[in-house]
Design an enzyme around this catalytic site. Structure first.
Site, mmCIF file in Angstrom:
data_model
loop_
_atom_site.group_PDB
_atom_site.id
_atom_site.type_symbol
_atom_site.label_atom_id
_atom_site.label_comp_id
_atom_site.label_asym_id
_atom_site.label_seq_id
_atom_site.Cartn_x
_atom_site.Cartn_y
_atom_site.Cartn_z
ATOM 1 N N GLY A 90 -9.110 9.120 -3.773
ATOM 2 C CA GLY A 90 -9.894 8.412 -2.750
ATOM 3 C C GLY A 90 -9.157 8.265 -1.430
ATOM 4 N N LEU B 59 -3.539 12.606 0.448
ATOM 5 C CA LEU B 59 -3.567 14.037 0.120
ATOM 6 C C LEU B 59 -4.579 14.333 -0.983
ATOM 7 C CD1 LEU B 59 0.265 14.828 0.264
ATOM 8 C CD2 LEU B 59 -1.485 15.235 2.010
ATOM 9 N N ASP C 254 -6.586 2.583 -13.834
ATOM 10 C CA ASP C 254 -5.149 2.483 -13.561
ATOM 11 C C ASP C 254 -4.461 3.440 -14.521
ATOM 12 O OD1 ASP C 254 -2.438 1.787 -13.452
ATOM 13 O OD2 ASP C 254 -2.894 -0.291 -12.920
ATOM 14 N N ARG D 34 -1.634 3.776 -15.438
ATOM 15 C CA ARG D 34 -0.569 3.202 -16.276
ATOM 16 C C ARG D 34 -1.107 2.696 -17.608
ATOM 17 N NH1 ARG D 34 1.842 -0.436 -11.431
ATOM 18 N NH2 ARG D 34 -0.382 -0.642 -11.094
ATOM 19 N N PHE E 111 8.356 3.508 -2.865
ATOM 20 C CA PHE E 111 8.781 2.744 -1.681
ATOM 21 C C PHE E 111 10.275 2.928 -1.542
ATOM 22 C CE2 PHE E 111 8.069 -0.093 -5.322
ATOM 23 C CZ PHE E 111 9.383 -0.432 -5.625
ATOM 24 N N TYR F 282 12.449 16.448 -3.951
ATOM 25 C CA TYR F 282 13.605 15.761 -4.550
ATOM 26 C C TYR F 282 13.458 15.641 -6.070
ATOM 27 C CZ TYR F 282 10.952 11.329 -3.671
ATOM 28 O OH TYR F 282 10.016 10.333 -3.608
ATOM 29 N N LYS G 44 9.463 12.001 -10.686
ATOM 30 C CA LYS G 44 8.977 13.331 -10.278
ATOM 31 C C LYS G 44 9.744 14.435 -11.017
ATOM 32 C CE LYS G 44 5.935 12.262 -6.950
ATOM 33 N NZ LYS G 44 4.493 12.551 -7.034
ATOM 34 N N PRO H 261 5.261 19.031 -2.102
ATOM 35 C CA PRO H 261 5.092 18.920 -0.648
ATOM 36 C C PRO H 261 6.322 18.305 0.016
ATOM 37 C CG PRO H 261 3.375 17.684 -1.866
ATOM 38 C CD PRO H 261 4.491 18.004 -2.816
ATOM 39 N N GLY H 262 6.567 18.687 1.250
ATOM 40 C CA GLY H 262 7.489 17.967 2.128
ATOM 41 C C GLY H 262 6.703 16.862 2.821
#
Ligand code: HXC
Ligand code: NAP
Length: 281
Positions: A18, A21, A67, A69, A99, A149, A164, A190-191
């Site tokens: 929603g 990306l 969610d 999770r 974050f 990363y 990731k 992606p960068g």
């Protein structure tokens, strides 16, 4: 770039579809004939996005709040999409939490928040849909959105980097294990692509936003359409031999960061004149 029926009638679930990306990929898939299901926690955001996306691109966008999770909620979401469309062809594991913070400042709940969304959420969605694909005797494709990363690691976003990396390994492991069921697993790394969700958490000051550009040899951030086109390409039947691959789209950013002399690209020509006098025999 593509023929307009490239993804015709493919049913595609996008987690976190929603906003950001996920939404940009969804818009492109609609233009190419796909039928979408978007999911995330915020139901109002999903329904608003769905009506704007169909108004702009046509097609159908089914919404189901979930969610990632919560494994039971994930199973219900997958069942609901399958029941709505009668099948599912593709899962885009795009939902994420992240974050910046020194790791020693994090509570275990902060670690769980990120690992829960990125690693467990991706695993739960993949597992719930994979079981249905196997039971139905049909294949499918998962496309997991990671980041560069995942293989270098990165300080100050350590839970995201660990999660990731896990998603990348999940991608490669199941690419091999589930290939016998016709299920393919791929990833995109992606960068920097500016989105509200990422920028307010990772680049909250103009200085940090500027740094995101300076690390990229192409000296710009990515356009959402560039990422969406790559994703569409990877979903096309015509390239269905791609399995277990992760394609980077970052303007050369991660290679730049690793090259010890990359920053010499900032030296002016006069400085090179002087340096060449010093270094040339
Ligand atoms: C330190 C923080 C924190 C911060 C939250 N926490 N933000 N700790 N620094 N900035 C802590 C909280 O204090 C709490 O711990 C715990 O994390 C859970 O926080 P909640 O707010 O209760 O969690 P929740 O509502 O579930 O939200 C999850 C979230 C949030 C991940 C914290 O940011 C979120 O909803 N994010 C979704 C969207 C997102 O992150 N998009 C960016 C993706 S960009 P305590 O101990 O106090 O209870 C991305 C790019 C990667 O992935 C690559 C870039 C190049
Ligand atoms: P974004 O706009 O913040 O998108 C994250 C999405 O995930 C939101 O739609 C959010 O919706 C959803 N989400 C978060 N927690 C969820 C949960 N628990 N369950 C279900 N959905 C959840 O961020 P973005 O920049 O578009 O990022 C998209 C993907 O690209 C992520 O995987 C990110 O790691 C990756 N990426 C982004 C960049 C970049 O520069 N932007 C770079 C590298 C990788 P709700 O809040 O409604 O739940």
């Amino acid at each position: 770039m593509f023929r307009p029926d490239l993804l015709k009638d493919k049913v595609i679930i996008i987690t976190g579809g929603g906003s950001g990306l996920g939404r940009s990929m969804g818009e492109r898939f609609l233009q190419l004939g796909a039928r979408l299901a978007i999911t995330s926690r915020n139901e109002e955001k999903l329904t608003t996005a769905a009506s704007e996306m169909t108004a702009a691109n046509g097609g159908e966008v089914f919404t189901y709040p979930c969610d990632v999770r919560n494994p039971e909620a994930v199973e219900q979401m997958i069942d609901a999409v399958w029941e709505h469309y009668g099948t599912v062809d593709v899962l885009i594991n795009n939902a994420a939490g992240n974050f910046i913070s020194p790791t020693e400042r994090l509570s275990h709940r902060a670690v769980d928040a990120v690992l829960g969304i990125v690693l467990h959420g991706t695993f739960y969605c993949t597992l719930a849909l994979g079981k249905k694909w196997i039971e139905a005797g049909r294949g499918g494709q998962c496309l997991n959105i990671v980041t560069t990363y995942a293989w270098t690691g990165s300080g100050f976003v350590t839970p995201s980097a660990a999660a990731k990396a896990g998603v990348l390994t999940l991608t490669r492991s199941l690419a091999v294990e589930w290939a016998r069921y016709g299920i393919r697993m791929n990833a995109i790394a992606p960068g920097p692509f500016p989105t509200e969700g990422a920028w307010e958490r990772l680049a909250p000051t103009p200085e940090l936003a500027q740094q995101a550009i300076e690390r990229v040899p192409l000296r710009r951030v990515g356009e959402h359409s560039e990422l969406a086109n790559l994703a569409a390409f990877m979903l096309a039947d015509e390239v269905s031999y791609i399995n277990g691959e992760c394609i980077t789209i970052d303007g050369g950013e991660w290679l730049y960061s690793g090259g010890q002399f990359s920053q010499l690209d900032r030296l002016p020509a006069e400085m090179w004149d002087m340096l060449s006098k010093m270094t040339k025999k």
